[in-house]
Design a protein around this motif. Structure first.
Motif, PDB file in Angstrom:
ATOM      1  N   VAL A  48     -94.760  60.168 -35.431  1.00 51.33           N
ATOM      2  CA  VAL A  48     -95.305  59.872 -36.805  1.00 51.33           C
ATOM      3  C   VAL A  48     -96.664  59.241 -36.622  1.00 51.33           C
ATOM      4  CG1 VAL A  48     -94.156  57.536 -36.813  1.00 51.33           C
ATOM      5  CG2 VAL A  48     -94.529  58.726 -39.033  1.00 51.33           C
ATOM      6  N   GLN A  49     -97.222  59.348 -37.660  1.00 51.13           N
ATOM      7  CA  GLN A  49     -98.708  58.945 -37.734  1.00 51.13           C
ATOM      8  C   GLN A  49     -98.661  57.509 -38.254  1.00 51.13           C
ATOM      9  OE1 GLN A  49    -102.064  61.128 -38.950  1.00 51.13           O
ATOM     10  NE2 GLN A  49    -101.935  62.420 -37.642  1.00 51.13           N
ATOM     11  N   LEU A  50     -99.622  56.568 -38.113  1.00 51.39           N
ATOM     12  CA  LEU A  50     -99.646  55.310 -38.572  1.00 51.39           C
ATOM     13  C   LEU A  50     -99.751  55.185 -39.804  1.00 51.39           C
ATOM     14  CD1 LEU A  50     -99.926  52.390 -37.147  1.00 51.39           C
ATOM     15  CD2 LEU A  50    -102.541  52.668 -37.525  1.00 51.39           C
ATOM     16  N   ASN A  51     -98.793  54.187 -40.441  1.00 49.81           N
ATOM     17  CA  ASN A  51     -98.890  54.035 -41.978  1.00 49.81           C
ATOM     18  C   ASN A  51     -98.256  55.279 -42.733  1.00 49.81           C
ATOM     19  OD1 ASN A  51    -100.156  51.488 -41.744  1.00 49.81           O
ATOM     20  ND2 ASN A  51    -102.199  52.277 -41.746  1.00 49.81           N
ATOM     21  N   GLN A  52     -97.391  55.943 -42.129  1.00 52.05           N
ATOM     22  CA  GLN A  52     -96.718  57.185 -42.735  1.00 52.05           C
ATOM     23  C   GLN A  52     -95.265  56.665 -43.025  1.00 52.05           C
ATOM     24  OE1 GLN A  52     -98.289  59.984 -44.227  1.00 52.05           O
ATOM     25  NE2 GLN A  52    -100.039  58.673 -43.495  1.00 52.05           N
ATOM     26  N   THR A  53     -94.540  57.625 -43.624  1.00 53.06           N
ATOM     27  CA  THR A  53     -93.092  57.374 -43.920  1.00 53.06           C
ATOM     28  C   THR A  53     -92.292  58.113 -42.583  1.00 53.06           C
ATOM     29  OG1 THR A  53     -93.156  56.906 -46.159  1.00 53.06           O
ATOM     30  CG2 THR A  53     -91.117  57.508 -45.523  1.00 53.06           C
ATOM     31  N   LEU A  54     -91.445  57.372 -42.049  1.00 54.32           N
ATOM     32  CA  LEU A  54     -90.560  58.175 -40.993  1.00 54.32           C
ATOM     33  C   LEU A  54     -89.297  58.072 -41.602  1.00 54.32           C
ATOM     34  CD1 LEU A  54     -90.179  59.271 -38.147  1.00 54.32           C
ATOM     35  CD2 LEU A  54     -89.871  56.664 -37.372  1.00 54.32           C
ATOM     36  N   GLU A  55     -88.530  59.093 -41.388  1.00 53.03           N
ATOM     37  CA  GLU A  55     -87.082  59.350 -41.738  1.00 53.03           C
ATOM     38  C   GLU A  55     -86.335  59.841 -40.435  1.00 53.03           C
ATOM     39  OE1 GLU A  55     -86.490  61.680 -45.321  1.00 53.03           O
ATOM     40  OE2 GLU A  55     -87.229  60.020 -46.421  1.00 53.03           O
ATOM     41  N   ILE A  56     -85.339  59.090 -40.228  1.00 53.42           N
ATOM     42  CA  ILE A  56     -84.541  59.400 -39.080  1.00 53.42           C
ATOM     43  C   ILE A  56     -83.099  59.577 -39.732  1.00 53.42           C
ATOM     44  CG2 ILE A  56     -83.625  58.575 -36.861  1.00 53.42           C
ATOM     45  CD1 ILE A  56     -85.936  56.638 -36.903  1.00 53.42           C
ATOM     46  N   PRO A  57     -82.612  60.862 -39.389  1.00 52.41           N
ATOM     47  CA  PRO A  57     -81.125  61.103 -39.732  1.00 52.41           C
ATOM     48  C   PRO A  57     -80.119  60.415 -38.940  1.00 52.41           C
ATOM     49  CG  PRO A  57     -82.580  63.288 -39.395  1.00 52.41           C
ATOM     50  CD  PRO A  57     -83.288  62.119 -38.809  1.00 52.41           C
ATOM     51  N   CYS A  58     -79.217  60.128 -39.409  1.00 55.45           N
ATOM     52  CA  CYS A  58     -77.862  59.374 -38.753  1.00 55.45           C
ATOM     53  C   CYS A  58     -77.410  60.171 -37.603  1.00 55.45           C
ATOM     54  CB  CYS A  58     -76.978  58.868 -39.669  1.00 55.45           C
ATOM     55  SG  CYS A  58     -75.821  57.914 -38.693  1.00 55.45           S
ATOM     56  N   LEU A  59     -76.797  61.064 -37.793  1.00 53.71           N
ATOM     57  CA  LEU A  59     -76.074  62.257 -37.006  1.00 53.71           C
ATOM     58  C   LEU A  59     -76.703  63.450 -37.202  1.00 53.71           C
ATOM     59  CD1 LEU A  59     -72.539  60.673 -36.404  1.00 53.71           C
ATOM     60  CD2 LEU A  59     -74.383  60.528 -34.956  1.00 53.71           C
ATOM     61  N   GLU A  60     -77.688  64.011 -36.653  1.00 53.65           N
ATOM     62  CA  GLU A  60     -78.063  65.469 -37.284  1.00 53.65           C
ATOM     63  C   GLU A  60     -77.177  66.506 -37.238  1.00 53.65           C
ATOM     64  OE1 GLU A  60     -82.201  66.432 -35.921  1.00 53.65           O
ATOM     65  OE2 GLU A  60     -82.671  64.390 -35.446  1.00 53.65           O
ATOM     66  N   ASP A  61     -76.161  66.457 -36.295  1.00 52.34           N
ATOM     67  CA  ASP A  61     -75.236  67.550 -36.239  1.00 52.34           C
ATOM     68  C   ASP A  61     -74.007  67.466 -36.985  1.00 52.34           C
ATOM     69  OD1 ASP A  61     -77.279  68.772 -34.475  1.00 52.34           O
ATOM     70  OD2 ASP A  61     -76.393  67.920 -32.937  1.00 52.34           O
ATOM     71  N   THR A  62     -73.749  66.415 -37.749  1.00 49.99           N
ATOM     72  CA  THR A  62     -72.804  65.949 -38.516  1.00 49.99           C
ATOM     73  C   THR A  62     -72.819  66.159 -40.027  1.00 49.99           C
ATOM     74  OG1 THR A  62     -72.110  64.563 -36.699  1.00 49.99           O
ATOM     75  CG2 THR A  62     -70.769  64.236 -38.745  1.00 49.99           C
ATOM     76  N   ALA A  63     -72.054  66.551 -40.813  1.00 50.45           N
ATOM     77  CA  ALA A  63     -72.102  66.747 -42.170  1.00 50.45           C
ATOM     78  C   ALA A  63     -71.985  65.543 -42.596  1.00 50.45           C
ATOM     79  CB  ALA A  63     -70.791  67.708 -42.793  1.00 50.45           C
ATOM     80  N   SER A  64     -73.053  65.026 -43.742  1.00 52.35           N
ATOM     81  CA  SER A  64     -73.252  63.732 -44.091  1.00 52.35           C
ATOM     82  C   SER A  64     -72.028  63.375 -45.027  1.00 52.35           C
ATOM     83  CB  SER A  64     -74.605  63.916 -45.148  1.00 52.35           C
ATOM     84  OG  SER A  64     -74.229  64.747 -46.308  1.00 52.35           O
ATOM     85  N   GLU A  65     -71.243  64.278 -45.574  1.00 53.07           N
ATOM     86  CA  GLU A  65     -69.940  63.779 -46.388  1.00 53.07           C
ATOM     87  C   GLU A  65     -68.948  63.161 -45.615  1.00 53.07           C
ATOM     88  OE1 GLU A  65     -69.683  68.089 -45.795  1.00 53.07           O
ATOM     89  OE2 GLU A  65     -71.303  66.941 -46.616  1.00 53.07           O
ATOM     90  N   ASN A  66     -68.908  63.518 -44.052  1.00 57.56           N
ATOM     91  CA  ASN A  66     -68.127  63.036 -43.399  1.00 57.56           C
ATOM     92  C   ASN A  66     -68.365  61.701 -42.915  1.00 57.56           C
ATOM     93  OD1 ASN A  66     -66.948  65.505 -43.246  1.00 57.56           O
ATOM     94  ND2 ASN A  66     -67.877  66.028 -41.428  1.00 57.56           N
ATOM     95  N   LEU A  67     -69.684  61.158 -43.150  1.00 57.13           N
ATOM     96  CA  LEU A  67     -70.126  59.771 -42.551  1.00 57.13           C
ATOM     97  C   LEU A  67     -69.577  58.865 -43.601  1.00 57.13           C
ATOM     98  CD1 LEU A  67     -73.654  60.466 -41.282  1.00 57.13           C
ATOM     99  CD2 LEU A  67     -71.509  60.439 -40.087  1.00 57.13           C
ATOM    100  N   SER A  68     -69.445  58.946 -44.853  1.00 58.82           N
ATOM    101  CA  SER A  68     -69.093  58.256 -45.987  1.00 58.82           C
ATOM    102  C   SER A  68     -67.722  57.754 -45.900  1.00 58.82           C
ATOM    103  CB  SER A  68     -69.246  58.830 -47.423  1.00 58.82           C
ATOM    104  OG  SER A  68     -68.232  59.926 -47.423  1.00 58.82           O
ATOM    105  N   ASN A  69     -66.913  58.061 -45.018  1.00 65.54           N
ATOM    106  CA  ASN A  69     -65.515  57.749 -44.872  1.00 65.54           C
ATOM    107  C   ASN A  69     -65.386  56.716 -43.666  1.00 65.54           C
ATOM    108  OD1 ASN A  69     -64.625  59.328 -46.974  1.00 65.54           O
ATOM    109  ND2 ASN A  69     -64.523  60.963 -45.469  1.00 65.54           N
TER     110      ASN A  69
END
Length: 152
Positions: free
Chosen positions: A48-69
């Protein structure tokens, strides 16, 4: 009847059978296949470049709806230290708790349990951000991302 195994290793994988004799019905048996998997942690590097926004997925290979449980937490570390950034409980999936003194105003949880860091600073370079999802008290799925910050 129950079989209790301690100090589980991959070598304990296999088929287990329980059998006993009953009167007048004869022998009763049940079989179960046990597969022991090594705990895996996925490692990523994000640039990432300095002063930019960085987004890091939690588990990239897992469907997000599974994480809410499941309980989820984000940690940050580097050079022998580690601290909890955010925690989220399944009872209130829309609510999370920010507990970092260093990153308090810089991080937030966005869609799909993605960690958002803004703005990125030189101090973020080399830091490791880890997401831990607790599927079971003894089963945690982890993903860690090392951040590389570049100037313009």
């Amino acid at each position: 009847w129950a079989l209790h195994l301690k100090n589980i290793t991959i070598s304990l994988s296999g088929q287990y059978e329980c059998s006993f004799v009953t009167y007048p019905y004869g022998t009763k048996a049940a079989k179960i296949q046990l597969i022991v998997k090594a705990e895996e942690e996925q490692h990523y590097v994000k640039e990432v470049q300095l002063n930019q926004t960085l987004e890091i997925p939690c588990l990239e290979d897992t469907a997000s709806e599974n994480l809410s449980n499941y309980p989820l937490k984000w940690l940050v570390g580097g050079n022998g230290w580690k601290e909890v950034l955010l925690t989220k409980e399944p009872s209130c999936p829309a609510v999370y708790r920010n507990s970092s003194a260093l990153y308090g105003q810089k991080v937030r949880l966005v869609l799909n349990n993605t960690l958002q860091i803004f703005p990125t600073r030189i101090m973020d370079d080399g830091k490791v951000f880890s997401c831990h999802v607790m599927y079971h008290p003894e089963r945690v799925q982890k993903s860690s991302t090392t951040v590389r910050v570049f100037g313009k």
